[in-house]
Enzyme design. Structure first.
Site, PDB file in Angstrom:
ATOM      1  N   SER A 109       0.825  -1.212   0.000  1.00 23.18           N
ATOM      2  CA  SER A 109       0.000   0.000   0.000  1.00 23.18           C
ATOM      3  C   SER A 109       0.859   1.262   0.000  1.00 23.18           C
ATOM      4  O   SER A 109       2.004   1.251   0.442  1.00 23.18           O
ATOM      5  CB  SER A 109      -0.906   0.015   1.229  1.00 23.18           C
ATOM      6  OG  SER A 109      -1.619  -1.184   1.348  1.00 23.18           O
TER       7      SER A 109
HETATM    8  N1  SAH Z   1      -0.282  -4.812   4.122  1.00 19.84           N
HETATM    9  C1  SAH Z   1       0.354  -5.310   2.939  1.00 19.84           C
HETATM   10  C2  SAH Z   1      -0.501  -5.074   1.719  1.00 19.84           C
HETATM   11  C3  SAH Z   1      -0.663  -6.318   0.945  1.00 19.84           C
HETATM   12  S1  SAH Z   1      -1.858  -6.276  -0.339  1.00 19.84           S
HETATM   13  C4  SAH Z   1       1.751  -4.771   2.783  1.00 19.84           C
HETATM   14  O1  SAH Z   1       2.180  -3.928   3.578  1.00 19.84           O
HETATM   15  O2  SAH Z   1       2.441  -5.197   1.867  1.00 19.84           O
HETATM   16  C5  SAH Z   1      -3.169  -7.196   0.384  1.00 19.84           C
HETATM   17  C6  SAH Z   1      -2.887  -8.636   0.679  1.00 19.84           C
HETATM   18  O3  SAH Z   1      -4.115  -9.215   1.133  1.00 19.84           O
HETATM   19  C7  SAH Z   1      -2.443  -9.491  -0.504  1.00 19.84           C
HETATM   20  O4  SAH Z   1      -1.199 -10.051  -0.229  1.00 19.84           O
HETATM   21  C8  SAH Z   1      -3.523 -10.577  -0.611  1.00 19.84           C
HETATM   22  O5  SAH Z   1      -3.026 -11.847  -0.970  1.00 19.84           O
HETATM   23  C9  SAH Z   1      -4.081 -10.579   0.798  1.00 19.84           C
HETATM   24  N2  SAH Z   1      -5.413 -11.151   0.960  1.00 19.84           N
HETATM   25  C10 SAH Z   1      -6.507 -11.026   0.166  1.00 19.84           C
HETATM   26  N3  SAH Z   1      -7.535 -11.727   0.678  1.00 19.84           N
HETATM   27  C11 SAH Z   1      -7.086 -12.297   1.829  1.00 19.84           C
HETATM   28  C12 SAH Z   1      -7.673 -13.156   2.823  1.00 19.84           C
HETATM   29  N4  SAH Z   1      -8.945 -13.586   2.738  1.00 19.84           N
HETATM   30  N5  SAH Z   1      -6.913 -13.545   3.860  1.00 19.84           N
HETATM   31  C13 SAH Z   1      -5.629 -13.146   3.979  1.00 19.84           C
HETATM   32  N6  SAH Z   1      -5.016 -12.352   3.079  1.00 19.84           N
HETATM   33  C14 SAH Z   1      -5.733 -11.931   2.009  1.00 19.84           C
END
Ligand code: SAH
Length: 265
Positions: A109
Site C-alpha cells: 500500500s
Molecule cells: N499490508 C500489505 C498489503 C498487501 S496487499 C503490505 O504492507 O504489503 C493485500 C494482501 O491481502 C495481498 O497479499 C492478498 O493476498 C491478501 N489477501 C486477500 N484476501 C485475503 C484473505 N482472505 N486472507 C488473507 N489475506 C488476504
C-alpha cells in the site's frame, strides 16, 4: 503517552548499519557489533542513497504536510525501512507515495494510506488510555504494514492467504526481529479467532461486505478499518467501532485496494 515496543534494528537518522540477519542470538544486545563487511553491501543494496533515513524523513514530512498528525505514526513510518520490503529493481521508488508490486499480483500500500489507516486505529476510543493493544491485520503482503503496526501496537497478528507472500513477509521481517508480530498463513475472511478479541482489525484487501467474524472478534471499544465496496462498486475506507450500543459505521474517502479473496493458495 505512546506504547511502542522496542525496534531493535536502528533509529532514524542514526546512520547505523543495516539490521543484522536473524539468528544472531535472540535477545542478544542490539545494535552494537553488527558484522563487519555487512555495511558496504547493505549500503549498496539500498539504491536510494547511502542515507535512507534522510529519504524516509522527507517522506514523513510530506505525510505530515498531507494531514497525518499522530507523532507515533510519523515516527513509525520514519523508522521502518520500506525499501527492504520491495524488489531490488523498485527500491528507488520505495519512498514515493505510491503502491508497488510485491509479486503474485499484489501490491504494497501507499505510505499515505498505511499512515492514514494506522492513525484511524490509534484514534479509536479503546486505544486512547493505554495505547493500542492486540491488532489483527488481514493481508500481510510483503509485511511492511505489519512492521509499522509492530511499532504501534502491543501485539500484531497478521494473516495472509498466499503462501508465497507469507514466506516473503517472514523473510522481510526477520532482520527487524519484531517479537510482537505474528505471521499466519490462512484465510483472513474468517479472522483469526485464537488471537481475539482485538482492539483493532485492519484489512489491506477490499471485499463487498465486512465478514461477520471480524465484527465478532473485535473487542468492545475496538475499531475496524477496512476498504469495502459500496453501492456502485466504488471502494471506500470504512471504519466500524464496536460500542455498547452496537456497531457504529462511518464511510470515509475512496481507496483502491486489491480484492479480498477466500481460501488459501
Ligand atoms: N499490508 C500489505 C498489503 C498487501 S496487499 C503490505 O504492507 O504489503 C493485500 C494482501 O491481502 C495481498 O497479499 C492478498 O493476498 C491478501 N489477501 C486477500 N484476501 C485475503 C484473505 N482472505 N486472507 C488473507 N489475506 C488476504
Amino acid at each position: 503517552m505512546q506504547r511502542r515496543p522496542g525496534f531493535p534494528a536502528r533509529l532514524p537518522g542514526s546512520g547505523a548499519p543495516a539490521p543484522r540477519p536473524a539468528g544472531a542470538g535472540a535477545g542478544a544486545s542490539k545494535g552494537a557489533g553488527a558484522g563487519l563487511g555487512q555495511r558496504a553491501p547493505a549500503a549498496t543494496a539500498v539504491g536510494v542513497g547511502l542515507d535512507s533515513a534522510a529519504v524516509r524523513n522527507r517522506m514523513v514530512q510530506k505525510l505530515a504536510a498531507g494531514g497525518i498528525t499522530s507523532p507515533a505514526v510519523l515516527q513509525a513510518l520514519a523508522t521502518v525501512e520500506r525499501h527492504r520490503f520491495v524488489d531490488s529493481g523498485l527500491v528507488n521508488q520505495a519512498y514515493e507515495d505510491t503502491s508497488l508490486p510485491i509479486g503474485l499480483g499484489q501490491t504494497i500500500s501507499k505510505p499515505s494510506v498505511v499512515a492514514r489507516m494506522c492513525e484511524l486505529l490509534l484514534s479509536a476510543e479503546s486505544a486512547r488510555p493505554a495505547g493500542l493493544g492486540r491488532v489483527l491485520e488481514i493481508g500481510t503482503g510483503c509485511g511492511y504494514q505489519a512492521a509499522v503496526l509492530g511499532l504501534l501496537a502491543r501485539e500484531v497478528y497478521t494473516i495472509e492467504r498466499l503462501r508465497g507472500l507469507h514466506d516473503k513477509a517472514r523473510d522481510n521481517l526477520r532482520p527487524f526481529r519484531l517479537a510482537n508480530v505474528h505471521l499466519m498463513l490462512g484465510d483472513g475472511m474468517l479472522g483469526y479467532a485464537k488471537g481475539a478479541p482485538y482492539a483493532a482489525i485492519i484489512a489491506a484487501a477490499g471485499g463487498d461486505a465486512v465478514p461477520q467474524e471480524w465484527c465478532d472478534q473485535l473487542a468492545m471499544g475496538g475499531r475496524l478499518v477496512a476498504p469495502m465496496a459500496v453501492a456502485g462498486g466504488q471502494q471506500m475506507l470504512l471504519v466500524i467501532d464496536k460500542t455498547p450500543h452496537g456497531l457504529k459505521q462511518s464511510v470515509l474517502e475512496p481507496v483502491h485496494f486489491v480484492p479480498l479473496k477466500s481460501g488459501i493458495a
